[in-house]
Structures are given as structure tokens and as C-alpha cells.
Design an enzyme around this catalytic site. Structure first.
Site, PDB file in Angstrom:
ATOM      1  N   ASP A 167       0.791  -1.234   0.000  1.00  0.00           N
ATOM      2  CA  ASP A 167       0.000   0.000   0.000  1.00  0.00           C
ATOM      3  C   ASP A 167       0.825   1.287   0.000  1.00  0.00           C
ATOM      4  O   ASP A 167       1.968   1.310   0.463  1.00  0.00           O
ATOM      5  CB  ASP A 167      -0.878   0.042   1.261  1.00  0.00           C
ATOM      6  CG  ASP A 167      -2.017  -0.959   1.234  1.00  0.00           C
ATOM      7  OD1 ASP A 167      -1.993  -1.878   0.408  1.00  0.00           O
ATOM      8  OD2 ASP A 167      -2.932  -0.807   2.067  1.00  0.00           O
ATOM      9  N   HIS A 222       3.829  -1.975   3.013  1.00  0.00           N
ATOM     10  CA  HIS A 222       3.759  -0.623   2.445  1.00  0.00           C
ATOM     11  C   HIS A 222       4.994  -0.327   1.600  1.00  0.00           C
ATOM     12  O   HIS A 222       6.116  -0.673   1.997  1.00  0.00           O
ATOM     13  CB  HIS A 222       3.648   0.429   3.558  1.00  0.00           C
ATOM     14  CG  HIS A 222       2.360   0.356   4.319  1.00  0.00           C
ATOM     15  ND1 HIS A 222       2.157  -0.517   5.361  1.00  0.00           N
ATOM     16  CD2 HIS A 222       1.190   1.041   4.179  1.00  0.00           C
ATOM     17  CE1 HIS A 222       0.931  -0.366   5.833  1.00  0.00           C
ATOM     18  NE2 HIS A 222       0.310   0.573   5.139  1.00  0.00           N
TER      19      HIS A 222
HETATM   20 ZN   LIG Z   1      -2.607   3.106   3.279  1.00  0.00          ZN
END
Ligand SMILES: [Zn+2]
Length: 261
Positions: A79, A226
């Protein structure tokens, strides 16, 4: 797959229901069990520059966690990018390990780095809409605001990708609402959750990220990493260890379910 199959789906449904133009209205209300045989939208058709249209399959509004492959397959989800420093390194590691992932992109970052978005698509990964502003309180705001956050980002990602389909929607911080799930699903984007939060965003150390995967994988198959939002060096190092470990422990790699629960 081309237009022929799309038309065939319509014909099958039409004959089954015995109606013509009212069919799509009925299809849109069908539950996912009924619609599961209708297949997946052809990704190659693209949608750049075209208005959203009803797709030949029903994407459920419920939040997906399971893996398409089932069994011991896991889903790697990444992400907050794309990021010009970290995303290419992660793509290299994924490629070295033969692993496909889902990239949940922030619209303006996709717009700023179309080359990376195109590489993500070219290497077989899937795209996920992670909104424009990454507002983790968007579930407290108006439906109009949520709609704009979701659809503006979808357009930015699609444009950067050259028209490839955005197949999932992940609310920032998991701030889903029934409205946002409905809007995303109607546009062909399955709401996407996670089972294992590696906490890599907090930079807890590479070993901690690796151990969280090992210790919490029993929660379910969808793992959250991430590639944006800060220094992701620990995540890069952790992925380098985690992917081989998963394989050594009998796991395969899949995508999150999209058209089934
Ligand atoms: Zn996020």
C-alpha cells in the site's frame, strides 16, 4: 476474451430470465453465488476514456480476505505507493521470487509515476484504488466526499496504467463504509481487507516485520506491507526474507478473491 464473450454472457442471462433490457437491473441485484459463473471482466478491454459501464460479472460489496487459489496460498498486498525509491526494489524482489502482488495506490502518486504503474501491470501484478488523499477518517465524511476520493483515484491510476483495470478498493486505514463498499463494487473494485498487518509502516525493524508474518499468518492469507509513506527500507529487507520463507513453508501465492466471497 473479447466482446464476443461479453455478448454471450448477456445472451445466456437473457434467455434464463426471459427478458432483455431489464436483465442488467436483475443481474446487478443477484447475489454473488448466482453471478459467479459469469466470469471475470476481460482486463484487456481497458476503460480509459470510456464511461463506467456495467461489467459482465458481479463484484461483491463484502470485504475480501481469502485467496483465489485457496489452500495455503497467501496474498501479498502493498500500500501507499507507488514510490520511485521503494516500489522498484520491491518489484525486483517479487520478480526474483516469482510472486505476484496487489498494489494499493494513492491516486496522485500513480499520476506522478506512470512508469512505475505501467511496470506493475506489465509484470502481472494487480491494481487497487487507495483513494486520492489517504484520509483515514473518510468513513466519518459525506458519501459525496467518499465517492470523489474513490473515483478520482481510480481515474488517476487507470490513466497512469494506460487503461488497465483497477480490480480492488482498499480504504485508507480500513475506513470502509457500506456506501464506499457499494460504490467500489459497482465500479468493479472488490473491497479489500487484510489479515496480517506487518506494522511495517511504524518501522519496527526488519526482524519484527518478518516475525509478524510468521506469527500471524494463522489469522488468514492476506498480508499488508507498504511501499510508500516513508522510509520503506525495512519492508524491502523483510520481503527479501519473507517470500522465500513462505515458499519453504509450503505456501503458494495468489490474489485476493474478487468475484466470490
Ligand atoms: Zn494506506
Amino acid at each position: 476474451m473479447g466482446q464476443g464473450k461479453y455478448t454471450a454472457h448477456i445472451a445466456v442471462v437473457a434467455s434464463a430470465v426471459g427478458l432483455s433490457l431489464a436483465v442488467w437491473g436483475a443481474a446487478a441485484l443477484m447475489d454473488n453465488e448466482t453471478a459467479v459463473g459469469m466470469g471475470k471482466a476481460p482486463a484487456s478491454q481497458g476503460s480509459a476514456g470510456q464511461p463506467d459501464r456495467v461489467r459482465p460479472q458481479k463484484v461483491p460489496e463484502s470485504i475480501a480476505h481469502a485467496a483465489e487459489a485457496g489452500g495455503s496460498a497467501v496474498n501479498i498486498t502493498i500500500d501507499d505507493g507507488p514510490d520511485p525509491r521503494w516500489t522498484p526494489q520491491m518489484l525486483d524482489i517479487l520478480r526474483e521470487n516469482g510472486v505476484k502482488a496487489v498494489f494499493c495506490m494513492v491516486g496522485p502518486m500513480a499520476k506522478d509515476h506512470p512508469d512505475i504503474v505501467k511496470r506493475v501491470v506489465a509484470e502481472g501484478h494487480r491494481l487497487c484504488d487507495h483513494t486520492v488523499s489517504h484520509d483515514t477518517t473518510m468513513d466519518k465524511k459525506s458519501v459525496a466526499y467518499q465517492k470523489q476520493e474513490i473515483f478520482d483515484a481510480k481515474k488517476m491510476i487507470e490513466d497512469a496504467a494506460g487503461g488497465a483495470e483497477v480490480e480492488y478498493y482498499r480504504a485508507p486505514g480500513g475506513a470502509f463504509t457500506p456506501d464506499s463498499r457499494r460504490l467500489a463494487a459497482a465500479a468493479g473494485m472488490r473491497p479489500l481487507g487484510w489479515n496480517v498487518d506487518t506494522k511495517d509502516f511504524e518501522q519496527p525493524g526488519t526482524a519484527s516485520i518478518v516475525n509478524t508474518v510468521k506469527n500471524e499468518l494463522s489469522n488468514g492469507p492476506t498480508i499488508l506491507f507498504h511501499d510508500g509513506g516513508g522510509d520503506r527500507g525495512q519492508t524491502v529487507a523483510a520481503l527479501r526474507q519473507v517470500l522465500p520463507w513462505l515458499k519453504e513453508n509450503g505456501h503458494t501465492f495468489s490474489f485476493p478473491v474478487r468475484t466470490r466471497p
